[in-house]
Design a protein around this motif. Structure first.
Motif, short mmCIF file in Angstrom:
data_model
loop_
_atom_site.label_atom_id
_atom_site.label_comp_id
_atom_site.label_asym_id
_atom_site.label_seq_id
_atom_site.Cartn_x
_atom_site.Cartn_y
_atom_site.Cartn_z
N HIS A 70 3.65 0.64 2.85
CA HIS A 70 3.70 -0.62 3.54
C HIS A 70 2.94 -1.59 2.96
O HIS A 70 2.21 -1.88 2.31
CB HIS A 70 2.08 0.33 4.40
CG HIS A 70 2.14 -0.98 5.91
ND1 HIS A 70 1.98 -0.98 6.84
CD2 HIS A 70 1.06 -1.65 5.83
CE1 HIS A 70 2.04 -1.63 7.69
NE2 HIS A 70 1.05 -2.08 7.43
N TYR B 296 7.02 10.12 0.87
CA TYR B 296 5.90 9.12 0.63
C TYR B 296 6.07 7.50 1.78
O TYR B 296 7.65 7.19 1.79
CB TYR B 296 5.51 8.74 -0.08
CG TYR B 296 4.36 9.86 -0.70
CD1 TYR B 296 4.85 10.82 -0.66
CD2 TYR B 296 3.48 9.94 -1.90
CE1 TYR B 296 3.36 11.85 -0.75
CE2 TYR B 296 2.28 10.47 -2.41
CZ TYR B 296 2.47 11.73 -1.83
OH TYR B 296 1.56 12.59 -2.25
N GLU C 135 0.66 -1.27 0.37
CA GLU C 135 -0.41 0.29 0.33
C GLU C 135 1.20 1.42 0.39
O GLU C 135 2.04 1.19 0.68
CB GLU C 135 -0.95 0.09 1.47
CG GLU C 135 -1.60 -1.40 1.42
CD GLU C 135 -2.77 -1.42 2.58
OE1 GLU C 135 -4.16 -1.71 2.42
OE2 GLU C 135 -2.76 -0.58 3.21
N TYR D 153 1.11 5.45 1.19
CA TYR D 153 0.74 6.69 1.32
C TYR D 153 1.38 7.79 1.50
O TYR D 153 3.01 7.70 1.87
CB TYR D 153 0.87 6.36 3.28
CG TYR D 153 -0.28 4.93 3.10
CD1 TYR D 153 -1.74 5.16 3.86
CD2 TYR D 153 0.58 3.98 3.36
CE1 TYR D 153 -2.45 4.35 4.61
CE2 TYR D 153 -0.76 2.64 3.77
CZ TYR D 153 -2.01 2.82 4.45
OH TYR D 153 -2.69 1.60 4.73
N HIS E 131 -0.11 10.73 5.77
CA HIS E 131 -0.84 9.41 6.59
C HIS E 131 -1.63 8.89 5.72
O HIS E 131 -2.80 7.95 6.25
CB HIS E 131 -0.74 9.22 7.77
CG HIS E 131 0.03 9.41 8.55
ND1 HIS E 131 1.13 9.30 8.56
CD2 HIS E 131 1.21 11.21 9.72
CE1 HIS E 131 3.04 9.87 8.98
NE2 HIS E 131 1.91 11.13 9.87
N SER E 132 -2.18 9.22 4.47
CA SER E 132 -3.56 8.96 3.73
C SER E 132 -2.80 8.21 2.70
O SER E 132 -1.89 7.83 1.97
CB SER E 132 -4.21 10.53 3.36
OG SER E 132 -4.88 11.35 4.40
N LYS E 133 -4.06 7.08 2.71
CA LYS E 133 -3.91 6.09 1.37
C LYS E 133 -3.60 6.41 0.39
O LYS E 133 -4.75 6.94 -0.25
CB LYS E 133 -4.73 4.57 1.99
CG LYS E 133 -4.22 3.35 0.78
CD LYS E 133 -5.23 2.60 1.32
CE LYS E 133 -4.71 1.42 0.59
NZ LYS E 133 -5.84 0.28 0.85
#
Length: 243
Positions: free
Chosen positions: A90, A87, A59, A61, A65-67
């Motif tokens: 994860h 960025y 993922e 982000y 901390h926004s996906k």
């Protein structure tokens, strides 16, 4: 995601923070080429965190901390998702029997340690104990004269508990936890160090005497001449050179 976002030129790269679903203490800054495929990104991450490519989901982000996206298409270049420096990638390990599960890669107390009995050690040749016994037998008076109760006391003048330090050989880094005599080891002055990584031999207890407290295998008692104090920040074991 519109294909117009795909803008990759030359050897552009991006520095991303990497975290892992199972390894809570794992965090590394890794540089990736924007031309790398998602599959190649996974292969690079596999070498760093142990999660297999086939069991890995990634993922992306942003720095708030926004996906941003799931990197679901292994054939797409990383640049398609328009990551920027800072960025975060994860890594999610989908394998319940993965080597990253259960804390095995983070908790050294779960790893079986190699031990040797006192009898077996005595039978070995070429050990430090045999070497020391030979020196003492050849010239006991000289050996005793060298190691006094104040041996290397002067070198401890600028070493204080709480100082960051680097220990030779090997450039191992840590924090000073003890400064003083250690009669259970040998005459003279010693420095107790808690290493940042499990490079030590104990948890601050040596031969039944507690000199300081630290995690298992992070502790060491060394002579002051092996210790340099100063601005020695903790190293990132996963950091690598830019590509």
């Amino acid at each position: 995601m519109a294909s117009s976002r795909l803008q990759i030129q030359g050897d552009e790269s991006v520095l991303l923070r990497v975290t892992h679903s199972n390894l809570k203490s794992f965090s590394a800054d890794v540089r990736f080429s924007l031309q790398m495929s998602v599959e190649s990104v996974k292969e690079k991450l596999w070498k760093k965190c142990g999660t297999s490519v086939s069991s890995m989901r990634i993922e992306l982000y942003d720095d708030a901390h926004s996906k941003i996206a799931d990197l679901a298409d292994d054939s797409s270049p990383l640049g398609y998702y328009s990551p920027l420096d800072g960025y975060r990638l994860h890594v999610i390990d989908l394998d319940p029997s993965s080597v990253t599960s259960g804390g095995w890669l983070e908790d050294t107390s779960l790893v079986e340690k190699y031990t040797i009995s006192e009898e077996a050690y005595e039978k070995r040749g070429g050990t430090f104990r045999k070497f020391k016994e030979k020196l003492v037998s050849q010239n006991p008076s000289a050996f005793e004269a060298k190691i006094t109760d104040n041996y290397m006391e002067d070198l401890c003048a600028n070493i204080k508990v709480g100082d960051r330090c680097e220990v030779e050989p090997g450039g191992k880094r840590g924090i000073v936890k003890y400064v003083g005599r250690a009669e259970s080891i040998a005459p003279g002055f010693w420095v107790g160090v808690q290493y940042d990584e499990p490079f030590g031999k104990h948890d601050g207890m040596v031969k039944g005497t507690r000199y300081f407290q630290c995690p298992s295998l992070h502790g060491a008692m060394v002579r002051p001449d092996k210790v340099k104090v100063g601005d020695y920040p903790e190293r990132d074991p996963f950091e690598e050179d830019e590509i």
